[in-house]
Design a protein around this motif. Structure first.
Motif, PDB file in Angstrom:
ATOM      1  N   ALA A  51     -29.554  -3.507  13.723  1.00 10.31           N
ATOM      2  CA  ALA A  51     -29.598  -3.886  12.305  1.00 10.31           C
ATOM      3  C   ALA A  51     -29.273  -5.369  12.132  1.00 10.31           C
ATOM      4  O   ALA A  51     -29.932  -6.062  11.338  1.00 10.31           O
ATOM      5  N   ALA A  52     -28.294  -5.855  12.860  1.00  6.20           N
ATOM      6  CA  ALA A  52     -27.948  -7.280  12.785  1.00  6.20           C
ATOM      7  C   ALA A  52     -29.104  -8.140  13.270  1.00  6.20           C
ATOM      8  O   ALA A  52     -29.416  -9.175  12.662  1.00  6.20           O
ATOM      9  N   GLY A  53     -29.748  -7.726  14.346  1.00 11.32           N
ATOM     10  CA  GLY A  53     -30.897  -8.469  14.848  1.00 11.32           C
ATOM     11  C   GLY A  53     -32.035  -8.514  13.849  1.00 11.32           C
ATOM     12  O   GLY A  53     -32.655  -9.566  13.643  1.00 11.32           O
ATOM     13  N   GLY A  64     -33.751 -12.918   7.678  1.00  7.52           N
ATOM     14  CA  GLY A  64     -33.065 -13.889   6.824  1.00  7.52           C
ATOM     15  C   GLY A  64     -33.061 -15.321   7.314  1.00  7.52           C
ATOM     16  O   GLY A  64     -32.752 -16.228   6.541  1.00  7.52           O
ATOM     17  N   THR A  65     -33.376 -15.546   8.575  1.00  6.68           N
ATOM     18  CA  THR A  65     -33.338 -16.905   9.108  1.00  6.68           C
ATOM     19  C   THR A  65     -34.517 -17.122  10.041  1.00  6.68           C
ATOM     20  O   THR A  65     -35.237 -16.201  10.380  1.00  6.68           O
ATOM     21  N   ASP A  66     -34.658 -18.356  10.438  1.00  3.14           N
ATOM     22  CA  ASP A  66     -35.674 -18.657  11.440  1.00  3.14           C
ATOM     23  C   ASP A  66     -35.194 -19.863  12.247  1.00  3.14           C
ATOM     24  O   ASP A  66     -34.078 -20.328  12.081  1.00  3.14           O
ATOM     25  N   HIS A  89     -31.290 -18.145  18.992  1.00  6.99           N
ATOM     26  CA  HIS A  89     -30.042 -18.036  19.747  1.00  6.99           C
ATOM     27  C   HIS A  89     -29.274 -16.767  19.388  1.00  6.99           C
ATOM     28  O   HIS A  89     -28.714 -16.106  20.270  1.00  6.99           O
ATOM     29  N   ALA A  90     -29.245 -16.430  18.114  1.00  3.15           N
ATOM     30  CA  ALA A  90     -28.575 -15.192  17.701  1.00  3.15           C
ATOM     31  C   ALA A  90     -29.275 -13.986  18.313  1.00  3.15           C
ATOM     32  O   ALA A  90     -28.624 -13.041  18.774  1.00  3.15           O
ATOM     33  N   GLY A  91     -30.601 -14.027  18.345  1.00  5.02           N
ATOM     34  CA  GLY A  91     -31.354 -12.935  18.956  1.00  5.02           C
ATOM     35  C   GLY A  91     -31.052 -12.784  20.433  1.00  5.02           C
ATOM     36  O   GLY A  91     -30.907 -11.667  20.944  1.00  5.02           O
ATOM     37  N   SER A  92     -30.919 -13.892  21.132  1.00  5.88           N
ATOM     38  CA  SER A  92     -30.581 -13.839  22.561  1.00  5.88           C
ATOM     39  C   SER A  92     -29.200 -13.233  22.770  1.00  5.88           C
ATOM     40  O   SER A  92     -29.011 -12.379  23.638  1.00  5.88           O
TER      41      SER A  92
END
Length: 144
Positions: free
Chosen positions: A39-41, A47-49, A55-58
């Motif tokens: 859910a966070a991913g 919400g962002t790009d 980096h958050a995705g990694s």
């Protein structure tokens, strides 16, 4: 009045060793952590790009692997769970140097999500950040 000395002055609870949580409870917590991580991913992607999302995705990729490792091995120590997830994350990243993930990703959305397609050295750092964060949460949760 004489002051007590020795082990008699230590509260009874201090002698009791805390048992690790039951495997069923640990699996339930790990499953919930996996769902929250996905859910966070999805929220980050929606919400962002740009660099933050990448980096958050990694980092979240490795956090998800930690949750899945804890789900499979509920009694494993947090450092072992985080280490295994980090090793797997790094292995997938280095596998991208072969071109196999790129070929699979071109044919399958699932392969693209799991394996990625292109080697990116900074991802190795962000996987480490994700493993460290997951380790901290896991170790803190086990202390409670």
């Amino acid at each position: 009045m004489e002051k007590p000395t020795g082990t008699a002055s230590i509260p009874e609870a201090a002698h009791v060793r805390r048992r690790p949580p039951s495997a069923l409870r640990a699996r339930a917590v790990a499953a919930a952590a996996a769902v929250l991580t996905v859910a966070a991913g999805l929220a980050v992607r929606a919400g962002t790009d740009g660099a933050f999302a990448k980096h958050a995705g990694s980092a979240l990729y490795t956090v998800l692997l930690c949750a899945l490792a804890a789900l499979c091995a509920p009694r494993a120590r947090p450092v072992a769970v985080a280490g295994a997830a980090l090793a797997l994350s790094w292995a997938v990243e280095f596998l991208q140097l072969t071109g196999v993930p790129a070929d699979l990703s071109a044919r399958s959305t699932a392969a693209r999500l799991v394996l990625g397609s292109t080697f990116n050295a900074p991802d190795l750092f962000w996987y480490t950040v994700g493993a460290a964060a997951a380790w901290a949460v896991h170790a803190g949760g086990r202390r409670r």
